[in-house]
Enzyme design. Structure first.
Site, PDB file in Angstrom:
ATOM      1  N   ASP A 292       0.828  -1.213  -0.011  1.00  0.00           N
ATOM      2  CA  ASP A 292       0.009  -0.086  -0.015  1.00  0.00           C
ATOM      3  C   ASP A 292       0.948   1.163  -0.157  1.00  0.00           C
ATOM      4  O   ASP A 292       2.089   1.255  -0.264  1.00  0.00           O
ATOM      5  CB  ASP A 292      -0.840  -0.242   1.093  1.00  0.00           C
ATOM      6  N   LYS A 393       2.964  -2.420  11.530  1.00  0.00           N
ATOM      7  CA  LYS A 393       2.922  -3.539  10.483  1.00  0.00           C
ATOM      8  C   LYS A 393       3.824  -3.089   9.386  1.00  0.00           C
ATOM      9  O   LYS A 393       4.185  -1.965   9.405  1.00  0.00           O
ATOM     10  CB  LYS A 393       1.552  -3.853  10.000  1.00  0.00           C
TER      11      LYS A 393
END
Length: 573
Positions: A292, A393
């Site tokens: 992303d 993350k």
């Protein structure tokens, strides 16, 4: 010629009532930050003022962005306001770029008081897209609830902000820049650093780079296809996977960060990374991945487009930690997953006799567990996985985890996953997303759904599918008691409206588990029709009838929203 100190100004403003940050910071349409007078400045002042004055004076902060539109302008304002508010030193990525995992890494390495990340994650960029500001604290992780509430409190009463409007920096020039300010005894320092180097050094200490390089360059070379989706990860992919680990340069695509991400949402899933999916289906590549915008989420595909869902990816990593030098040296303390993640990880934890923690959605809940030594690996179903090497993350770390496992086991992605299913059972997962609801509609929607799934009659239901019988094992509105500090999280809040955000039901038969998650979000501006995702054995009419009953109330509520398509789209996963 001696230059005059840069003046520090105090500017009068008025508070905004919508600046309480959420799980991923404050996100709004870019036009709000860019066009609403003092909206950006108010929030930055609220953020800086949330730090105790004694801690703030002379401290170090990290600043980075995913490169989306308005990031450069916002970075300049942050620098000007940080200087005026007593911050002593800012560390900023080259051209303003730093991935979210890199920010976490740098905060921890240089012992900064925190970091500001300009990102809206996988949301669209550009002038008509989204913009976000996220504040990570001294452990490198997202702000806990107490910090978010303090920022919110300041924002609701703010009357002025401090700024040095004449201060200018060059984000393209690596190195140190110093500025003398009025009424400041020490110069304000800005350091522009290589965006990749500190993060790369950390990865070298976690993985066996020689083993990964042999996998990518040896006689049985694994061919990669990596899509950076025109986000911040382009420079990281080029430097680490290509330059450092030997993957051919043409293994990586869309590696130039663009302000609008090439006109597509930078979301690594089967829909928006469709070009990667198509390339992998051709059979020419053995491993595919997409990231992303800010580099904390990822998607993994195997040869012929074999898709690894995020919950399985987390469980496979957990079962193969012995392949990673970091975990062999540090040991494995326990695992954690969000309640929105399938129970695949639970099976691995049980087999390894390790603790398993189920948390609310939001990476900040993992931070307490890792800081207290309870958790080594954690993840969410929204394509996010990480470990205690940082407090975020980490998409590229996850890719290197997979490559390390493949190198150690000498198997393909599909072989590894299918062997995992054979050993631990296969877990099916179904997520219902109802986005962009009016707050009132969302409240009644979730209230009525909750009444259905917590009804005793529903929790005792059994369903026949062919020769198998499935029963409801658990059905709940999730509540979490933090084992470290005892804080309780109930009815997670979405966009400042108190409503039950996640409801879940788990169906079980033998070695297979099916989980249904229902999520309502009122944060966006437009309302798409809902999407229902059914795992393969939900093709049974019996089970579909039950799920249709659960959504019948949603259809009725949906009709209250003018101009919205009330049809339900069904997708198989």
């Amino acid at each position: 010629m001696e230059t005059s100190p840069i003046p520090v100004l105090t500017v009068q403003t008025a508070p905004f009532d919508d600046q309480r940050p959420g799980t991923s910071g404050l996100r709004r349409k870019t036009a709000v930050f860019e066009g609403k007078k003092n909206y950006l400045q108010n929030y930055i002042q609220s953020l800086l003022s949330s730090i105790d004055l004694r801690d703030r004076q002379g401290c170090t902060m990290v600043v980075g962005s995913d490169g989306r539109y308005f990031s450069r302008a916002a970075t300049e304002v942050i620098v000007q306001m940080a200087a005026a508010n007593g911050i002593g030193r800012l560390v900023i990525g080259h051209n303003g770029l730093l991935s979210t995992p890199a920010v976490s890494c740098i905060i921890r390495k240089i012992k900064a008081i925190g970091g500001i990340i300009l990102t809206a994650s996988h949301s669209p960029g550009g002038p008509v897209g989204d913009f976000g500001i996220k504040f990570n604290v001294a452990n490198g992780g997202p702000s806990p609830d107490t910090v978010m509430e303090k920022i919110s409190q300041v924002s609701r009463t703010l009357e002025e902000y401090a700024i040095c409007p004449d201060l200018r920096i060059d984000l393209s020039r690596l190195g140190r820049q110093e500025f003398d300010l009025e009424n400041k005894f020490k110069p304000f320092r800005v350091e522009i650093i290589d965006s990749v180097e500190v993060y790369l050094q950390m990865l070298r200490n976690i993985f066996d780079f020689s083993a990964i390089k042999s996998l990518l360059t040896g006689p049985d070379q694994l061919k990669l296809h990596i899509d950076a989706m025109n986000g911040v990860m382009g420079p990281y992919v080029r430097r680490i996977l290509c330059d450092e680990l030997g993957a051919p340069a043409n293994s990586a695509v869309n590696c130039v960060p663009l302000e609008d991400f090439g006109g597509q949402p930078p979301e690594p899933n089967l829909t928006y990374a469709s070009s990667l999916v198509d390339a992998m289906k051709g059979g020419d590549f053995g491993f595919g991945a997409a990231f992303d915008a800010d580099g904390d989420r990822y998607m993994i595909l195997g040869e012929n487009g074999f898709f690894v869902n995020p919950s399985d990816s987390l469980a496979v990593m957990a079962a193969n930690l012995a392949a990673i030098p970091y975990f062999r040296q540090q040991g494995v303390k326990g695992f954690a997953r969000s309640m929105a993640t399938s129970t695949a990880l639970d099976r691995v934890a049980k087999a390894m006799k390790l603790a398993l923690y189920e948390t609310p959605a939001g990476w900040r809940y993992f931070g307490n567990l890792m800081d207290s030594g309870r958790c080594s690996l954690c993840g969410e179903e929204s394509f996010g996985t990480g470990s205690d090497h940082i407090r975020e993350k980490d998409g590229l770390w996850s890719v290197l985890m997979w490559l390390s496992i493949m190198a150690a086991r000498k198997q393909t992605v599909e072989q590894i996953v299918r062997e995992h299913w054979a050993k631990f059972g296969r877990h099916y997962y179904c997520r219902f997303d109802y986005e962009a609801l009016d707050p009132r509609v969302a409240f009644y929607l979730m209230r009525d759904l909750e009444a259905i799934i917590i009804d005793k009659a529903f929790m005792s239901q059994r369903f026949s599918v062919g020769d198998h019988v499935y029963s409801v094992e658990k059905s709940e509105n999730f509540e979490y008691v933090d084992p470290v500090d005892g804080t309780v999280a109930r009815n997670q809040v979405s966009a400042n409206v108190a409503l039950p955000q996640y409801l879940s039901s788990i169906f079980k038969h033998g070695g297979h588990t099916a989980q249904m998650l229902i999520h309502a979000d009122n944060a966006s501006a437009s309302a798409p029709s809902p999407v229902l995702n059914f795992p393969p054995f939900f093709s049974s009419p019996t089970l579909r009838v039950k799920f249709t009953q659960l959504t019948a109330v949603l259809r009725n509520v949906w009709k209250l929203i003018p101009g919205v398509d009330t049809s339900l789209r069904v997708c198989a996963t």
